[in-house]
Design a protein around this motif. Structure first.
Motif, PDB file in Angstrom:
ATOM      1  N   ALA A 163      -5.533  -6.865  35.512  1.00  0.00           N
ATOM      2  CA  ALA A 163      -5.469  -7.658  36.465  1.00  0.00           C
ATOM      3  C   ALA A 163      -4.407  -8.637  36.640  1.00  0.00           C
ATOM      4  O   ALA A 163      -3.723  -8.881  37.594  1.00  0.00           O
ATOM      5  N   VAL A 164      -3.918  -8.959  35.360  1.00  0.00           N
ATOM      6  CA  VAL A 164      -2.720 -10.022  35.316  1.00  0.00           C
ATOM      7  C   VAL A 164      -1.570  -9.171  35.688  1.00  0.00           C
ATOM      8  O   VAL A 164      -0.561  -9.733  36.423  1.00  0.00           O
TER       9      VAL A 164
ATOM     10  N   ALA B 156     -18.919 -11.507  30.110  1.00  0.00           N
ATOM     11  CA  ALA B 156     -17.383 -11.653  30.387  1.00  0.00           C
ATOM     12  C   ALA B 156     -16.936 -10.604  31.421  1.00  0.00           C
ATOM     13  O   ALA B 156     -15.857 -10.759  31.979  1.00  0.00           O
ATOM     14  N   GLN B 157     -17.443  -9.269  31.020  1.00  0.00           N
ATOM     15  CA  GLN B 157     -16.889  -8.126  31.747  1.00  0.00           C
ATOM     16  C   GLN B 157     -17.225  -8.144  33.315  1.00  0.00           C
ATOM     17  O   GLN B 157     -16.491  -7.606  34.156  1.00  0.00           O
TER      18      GLN B 157
ATOM     19  N   GLU C 189      -9.475  -4.722  31.273  1.00  0.00           N
ATOM     20  CA  GLU C 189      -9.508  -5.377  32.689  1.00  0.00           C
ATOM     21  C   GLU C 189      -8.879  -6.434  32.898  1.00  0.00           C
ATOM     22  O   GLU C 189      -8.094  -6.581  33.815  1.00  0.00           O
ATOM     23  N   SER C 190      -8.687  -7.460  31.830  1.00  0.00           N
ATOM     24  CA  SER C 190      -8.056  -8.470  32.115  1.00  0.00           C
ATOM     25  C   SER C 190      -6.539  -8.470  32.103  1.00  0.00           C
ATOM     26  O   SER C 190      -5.945  -8.900  33.063  1.00  0.00           O
TER      27      SER C 190
ATOM     28  N   PHE D 202     -13.316  -5.631  28.128  1.00  0.00           N
ATOM     29  CA  PHE D 202     -12.789  -6.823  28.901  1.00  0.00           C
ATOM     30  C   PHE D 202     -11.575  -7.111  28.832  1.00  0.00           C
ATOM     31  O   PHE D 202     -10.716  -7.491  29.672  1.00  0.00           O
ATOM     32  N   VAL D 203     -10.955  -6.766  27.621  1.00  0.00           N
ATOM     33  CA  VAL D 203      -9.379  -7.094  27.626  1.00  0.00           C
ATOM     34  C   VAL D 203      -8.458  -6.111  28.480  1.00  0.00           C
ATOM     35  O   VAL D 203      -7.784  -6.404  28.975  1.00  0.00           O
TER      36      VAL D 203
ATOM     37  N   ALA E  12     -12.046  -9.184  38.684  1.00  0.00           N
ATOM     38  CA  ALA E  12     -10.517  -9.697  38.679  1.00  0.00           C
ATOM     39  C   ALA E  12      -9.713  -8.510  38.995  1.00  0.00           C
ATOM     40  O   ALA E  12      -8.951  -8.415  39.724  1.00  0.00           O
TER      41      ALA E  12
ATOM     42  N   SER F 259     -14.151 -10.040  34.653  1.00  0.00           N
ATOM     43  CA  SER F 259     -12.912  -9.111  34.381  1.00  0.00           C
ATOM     44  C   SER F 259     -12.772  -7.981  35.263  1.00  0.00           C
ATOM     45  O   SER F 259     -11.674  -7.506  35.930  1.00  0.00           O
TER      46      SER F 259
END
Length: 334
Positions: free
Chosen positions: A263-264, A176-177, A259-260, A256-257, A183, A180
């Motif tokens: 990005a948002v 998943a990374q 980076e996500s 992952f968290v 993104a 992310s």
């Protein structure tokens, strides 16, 4: 002389964009590299491509830089160009200093500080209300939001995956990374390349090649996108080490968290608030947020303090350098 100055400004703006790329490459990929989700070479290549794509996705942040930091409508062309030249030198110098010491400071705030410092030195009016609304407030709240949301999302992830074997969860989050990190790199291009577009557009408007309210020429967009992409491809291992390992030892889920969430925050500020926020501040505090879910002492607060000091000093330091450069150049070129 004015045409030559515009060309020098453009060259320096692209140099700043390049330094922004290698200075802030770590923003997008440090967590993925530190958790071994991506190899450094693959991560840098991916980040360079996504930076280029992100740079072409909008111009709202560029227009903020061009029209809402210093007031050039009633200022002579030569004075404006010398001020922009000095601002870029101030931003580049601060970028290189913080890169040398491995501190993830904000290229965004270095450029804005440079514009403010050169503007004040040249007697050019500064849009203080716009700076407070679109620079100072996002500078304060974006990192806090990044920390808080990253903490809460990480708590939720830990609860959802509490019954999943750690090795299995790590494999999933490593995959998943890739998404992310891409993104995050897209958001970095969307935010940071536009600042260079804004400065170049400011220079071309000052000389009359473009008019305030015109769309930013595609040539400026492509040049800015290419410069930040090239800078990103060269990497930024000093700062990558700070973000990826010195603040906290990251695992794939926390990477992952972080980076996500970052990005948002970047997308919201670029598309809805038109605010030039710092990708550095956002990812750094998101990393702190996910790290704090282990325990507060897991975050190396001494390193965080050093980073915080660099943040506080960025705008005044870049402004000071830009003012000195303006006072040197204006008698020679003005």
């Amino acid at each position: 002389m004015d045409v030559a100055l515009v060309l020098v400004v453009a060259a320096l703006a692209l140099t700043f964009d390049f330094t922004n790329g290698f200075h802030d490459a770590a923003n997008a990929i440090a967590t993925s590299v530190s958790t071994r989700a991506l190899t450094p070479r693959a991560a840098l290549a991916m980040a360079a491509v996504m930076n280029f794509a992100g740079a072409l996705m909008g111009t709202a942040v560029a227009e903020t830089i061009a029209h809402e930091i210093i007031h050039i409508d009633d200022v002579g062309t030569r004075l404006t160009l010398v001020a922009v030249l000095a601002a870029l030198v101030g931003a580049i110098v601060w970028n290189l200093i913080t890169w040398w010491f491995g501190l993830p400071s904000s290229s965004t705030h270095a450029l804005i500080g440079g514009l403010v410092g050169a503007g004040l030195a040249g007697g050019i009016a500064v849009y203080w209300s716009s700076i407070v609304e679109k620079v100072v407030l996002p500078m304060v709240f974006s990192p806090l939001v990044g920390f808080g949301i990253a903490f809460l999302v990480m708590v939720g992830v830990l609860w959802i995956f509490k019954n999943v074997a750690p090795s299995k969860a790590s494999r999933r989050f490593r995959i998943a990374q890739t998404a992310s990190a891409a993104a995050m790199a897209l958001g970095h291009g969307l935010q940071d390349a536009q600042k260079t577009m804004g400065v170049m557009f400011l220079a071309t408007t000052a000389i009359g090649w473009t008019m305030k309210g015109d769309p930013i020429p595609w040539e400026i967009k492509i040049l800015a996108a290419a410069a930040i992409s090239a800078g990103t491809a060269t990497g930024g291992k000093r700062i990558m080490r700070t973000l990826g390992r010195r603040i906290i030892e990251l695992d794939p889920a926390r990477g992952f968290v972080a980076e996500s969430v970052s990005a948002v925050v970047l997308y919201v500020n670029a598309f809805w608030l038109h605010a030039p926020v710092s990708t550095t501040h956002t990812i750094t505090t998101a990393i702190m947020g996910v790290g704090a879910t282990k325990r507060l002492s897991a975050v190396r607060w001494g390193v965080a303090k050093s980073i915080g000091m660099a943040w506080v000093l960025t705008i005044p330091a870049a402004a000071g350098v830009a003012a000195i450069v303006f006072w040197i150049l204006h008698p020679l070129l003005g």
